[in-house]
Write a protein that holds these residues in place. Structure first.
Motif, PDB file in Angstrom:
ATOM      1  N   LEU A  90       8.328  20.029  -7.978  1.00 11.45           N
ATOM      2  CA  LEU A  90       8.205  20.502  -6.829  1.00 11.45           C
ATOM      3  C   LEU A  90       7.859  20.116  -5.395  1.00 11.45           C
ATOM      4  O   LEU A  90       8.220  20.050  -4.071  1.00 11.45           O
ATOM      5  CB  LEU A  90       8.189  21.635  -6.958  1.00 11.45           C
ATOM      6  CG  LEU A  90       9.303  22.944  -8.130  1.00 11.45           C
ATOM      7  CD1 LEU A  90       8.770  24.219  -8.084  1.00 11.45           C
ATOM      8  CD2 LEU A  90      10.534  22.768  -7.310  1.00 11.45           C
ATOM      9  N   GLY A  91       6.547  20.016  -5.525  1.00 11.12           N
ATOM     10  CA  GLY A  91       5.538  18.916  -4.488  1.00 11.12           C
ATOM     11  C   GLY A  91       6.668  17.956  -3.535  1.00 11.12           C
ATOM     12  O   GLY A  91       6.438  17.672  -2.036  1.00 11.12           O
ATOM     13  N   GLY A  92       6.806  17.004  -4.750  1.00 10.94           N
ATOM     14  CA  GLY A  92       6.816  16.124  -4.162  1.00 10.94           C
ATOM     15  C   GLY A  92       8.608  16.037  -3.385  1.00 10.94           C
ATOM     16  O   GLY A  92       8.486  15.099  -2.564  1.00 10.94           O
ATOM     17  N   ALA A  93       9.629  16.664  -4.119  1.00  9.18           N
ATOM     18  CA  ALA A  93      11.086  16.881  -3.846  1.00  9.18           C
ATOM     19  C   ALA A  93      10.797  18.166  -2.182  1.00  9.18           C
ATOM     20  O   ALA A  93      11.203  17.479  -1.020  1.00  9.18           O
ATOM     21  CB  ALA A  93      11.976  17.601  -4.569  1.00  9.18           C
ATOM     22  N   ALA A  94      10.015  18.483  -2.332  1.00 10.08           N
ATOM     23  CA  ALA A  94       9.145  18.997  -0.819  1.00 10.08           C
ATOM     24  C   ALA A  94       8.956  18.519   0.702  1.00 10.08           C
ATOM     25  O   ALA A  94       9.103  18.697   1.276  1.00 10.08           O
ATOM     26  CB  ALA A  94       8.533  20.300  -0.954  1.00 10.08           C
ATOM     27  N   PHE A  95       8.094  17.690  -0.046  1.00 12.21           N
ATOM     28  CA  PHE A  95       7.344  16.758   0.920  1.00 12.21           C
ATOM     29  C   PHE A  95       7.878  15.761   1.663  1.00 12.21           C
ATOM     30  O   PHE A  95       8.883  15.462   2.584  1.00 12.21           O
ATOM     31  CB  PHE A  95       6.670  15.772   0.298  1.00 12.21           C
ATOM     32  CG  PHE A  95       5.981  14.584   0.710  1.00 12.21           C
ATOM     33  CD1 PHE A  95       4.938  14.860   1.820  1.00 12.21           C
ATOM     34  CD2 PHE A  95       6.064  13.157   0.777  1.00 12.21           C
ATOM     35  CE1 PHE A  95       4.147  13.927   2.504  1.00 12.21           C
ATOM     36  CE2 PHE A  95       5.343  12.449   1.165  1.00 12.21           C
ATOM     37  CZ  PHE A  95       4.348  12.628   2.754  1.00 12.21           C
ATOM     38  N   LEU A  96       9.481  14.554   0.623  1.00 12.06           N
ATOM     39  CA  LEU A  96      10.377  14.229   1.501  1.00 12.06           C
ATOM     40  C   LEU A  96      10.856  14.906   2.087  1.00 12.06           C
ATOM     41  O   LEU A  96      11.549  14.445   2.636  1.00 12.06           O
ATOM     42  CB  LEU A  96      11.025  12.963   0.097  1.00 12.06           C
ATOM     43  CG  LEU A  96      10.763  12.339  -0.006  1.00 12.06           C
ATOM     44  CD1 LEU A  96      11.307  11.133   0.854  1.00 12.06           C
ATOM     45  CD2 LEU A  96       9.157  12.207  -0.351  1.00 12.06           C
ATOM     46  N   PHE A  97      11.476  16.653   1.617  1.00 14.05           N
ATOM     47  CA  PHE A  97      12.575  17.356   2.747  1.00 14.05           C
ATOM     48  C   PHE A  97      12.305  17.355   3.237  1.00 14.05           C
ATOM     49  O   PHE A  97      12.637  17.827   4.419  1.00 14.05           O
ATOM     50  CB  PHE A  97      12.479  18.170   1.741  1.00 14.05           C
ATOM     51  CG  PHE A  97      13.943  19.479   1.794  1.00 14.05           C
ATOM     52  CD1 PHE A  97      15.051  19.549   2.192  1.00 14.05           C
ATOM     53  CD2 PHE A  97      13.031  20.633   2.758  1.00 14.05           C
ATOM     54  CE1 PHE A  97      15.847  20.354   3.063  1.00 14.05           C
ATOM     55  CE2 PHE A  97      13.780  21.691   4.106  1.00 14.05           C
ATOM     56  CZ  PHE A  97      14.875  21.335   3.439  1.00 14.05           C
ATOM     57  N   MET A  98      10.743  17.681   3.609  1.00 10.44           N
ATOM     58  CA  MET A  98      10.228  18.129   5.483  1.00 10.44           C
ATOM     59  C   MET A  98      10.186  16.831   5.519  1.00 10.44           C
ATOM     60  O   MET A  98      10.286  16.594   7.115  1.00 10.44           O
ATOM     61  CB  MET A  98       8.334  18.608   5.205  1.00 10.44           C
ATOM     62  CG  MET A  98       8.213  20.135   4.475  1.00 10.44           C
ATOM     63  SD  MET A  98       7.258  20.604   4.259  1.00 10.44           S
ATOM     64  CE  MET A  98       5.972  19.623   3.441  1.00 10.44           C
ATOM     65  N   LEU A  99       9.608  15.484   5.062  1.00  9.63           N
ATOM     66  CA  LEU A  99      10.091  14.471   6.188  1.00  9.63           C
ATOM     67  C   LEU A  99      11.713  14.384   6.220  1.00  9.63           C
ATOM     68  O   LEU A  99      11.359  13.582   7.926  1.00  9.63           O
ATOM     69  CB  LEU A  99       9.821  12.823   4.944  1.00  9.63           C
ATOM     70  CG  LEU A  99       8.082  13.227   5.214  1.00  9.63           C
ATOM     71  CD1 LEU A  99       7.811  11.568   4.275  1.00  9.63           C
ATOM     72  CD2 LEU A  99       7.292  12.900   6.210  1.00  9.63           C
ATOM     73  N   ASP A 100      12.323  13.874   5.959  1.00 17.42           N
ATOM     74  CA  ASP A 100      14.025  14.073   6.110  1.00 17.42           C
ATOM     75  C   ASP A 100      14.381  14.825   7.230  1.00 17.42           C
ATOM     76  O   ASP A 100      15.185  14.722   8.357  1.00 17.42           O
ATOM     77  CB  ASP A 100      14.521  14.400   4.623  1.00 17.42           C
ATOM     78  CG  ASP A 100      16.545  14.069   5.285  1.00 17.42           C
ATOM     79  OD1 ASP A 100      16.189  12.815   4.952  1.00 17.42           O
ATOM     80  OD2 ASP A 100      17.052  14.651   4.690  1.00 17.42           O
TER      81      ASP A 100
END
Length: 272
Positions: A90-100
């Motif tokens: 979840l943390g990895g997906a959220a990190f890329l989501f925020m960067l995106d």
């Protein structure tokens, strides 16, 4: 030959090994970018098939090289055992989501700019889009080598090298995906190649940082493995697969995905 490579990586410091492995993945990106010297534009069918292949490799690597080891090395049973993998994913997906959402970037196939408004040119934004892909890839390789340095039984040199090979294979079309559009935007072949390979320079940086982080604080290894997996799956679903479907070559892209998945799964099981 693979045994010789393993012997070499086993003989050097794992942090240095992480650097060398991610430099290899950067080099393959550069090889893909170098095709701009030989072709005026990419073949859409071939490119969509290669993008599908990239997605298949990333999904298989996320499962066999990252998520399964993350679960295996976690303590406890049942929900307790899978919790680090869930939180990390979840943390990895959220990190890329925020960067995106925050970092401005341009998708050549979608012909649209995402992230906050920016005065930067489309060439810069395109490079940033591919750079986003490469952060979790470098991190994934680095944390596995970090696990080797920390003497985690589930983290092996063979597994880390195999992952680097798989990431390298799917980096080839990523190099093309930057250099060719840049050439169409009017940049010279040299500049298109330079920026194409530059998009992957973040991989050695992320790889070394991931390895150092794990060796400094070993308990985070299952979380970081799952973090890299979550980030990679986000990239595949949000960008790689949709881009491979833009030119009505859906069958070719799908077969490419299946092929990439099989190749990475086979490499990981047979070699890792």
């Amino acid at each position: 030959m693979f045994e010789s490579i393993l012997s070499y990586f086993e003989s050097i410091d794992p942090i240095l090994a992480a650097l060398y492995a991610t430099l290899f993945t950067w080099l393959v990106t550069a090889l893909g970018a170098a095709l701009v010297f030989f072709f005026k534009k990419e073949n859409k069918k071939v490119m969509d098939g290669m993008l599908g292949f990239t997605g298949g490799v990333m999904v298989a690597a996320s499962i066999w090289s990252l998520l399964i080891p993350a679960i295996d090395m976690s303590d406890g049973e049942g929900f307790t055992k899978v919790t680090p993998a869930v939180l990390g994913f979840l943390g990895g997906a959220a990190f890329l989501f925020m960067l995106d959402k925050i970092l401005p970037h341009f998708h050549a196939n979608f012909k649209q700019i995402e992230g906050i408004k920016s005065p930067w040119q489309k060439t810069t934004l395109l490079i940033l889009a591919i750079t986003l892909h490469n952060i979790p890839e470098g991190l994934a390789v680095g944390v596995l080598f970090g696990g080797v340095a920390a003497d985690i039984p589930q983290a092996t040199i063979a597994g880390a090298v195999t992952l680097a090979i798989g990431i390298g294979l799917q980096n080839f079309p990523e190099g093309i995906a930057v250099s060719m559009p840049l050439r169409r935007m009017g940049l010279s072949r040299r500049k298109s190649f330079f920026y194409g390979q530059l998009s992957a320079i973040v991989e050695p940086i992320a790889g070394v940082l991931g390895a150092v982080a794990v060796t400094t604080f070993t308990p985070i290894l299952p979380y970081t493995l799952a973090f890299a997996a979550g980030a990679m799956i986000f990239v595949v679903v949000e960008e790689v697969i949709p881009e491979s479907q833009q030119n009505n070559n859906t069958d070719i892209a799908t077969l490419g995905f299946i092929g990439g998945f099989i190749v990475m799964m086979t490499l990981d099981v047979a070699l890792g």
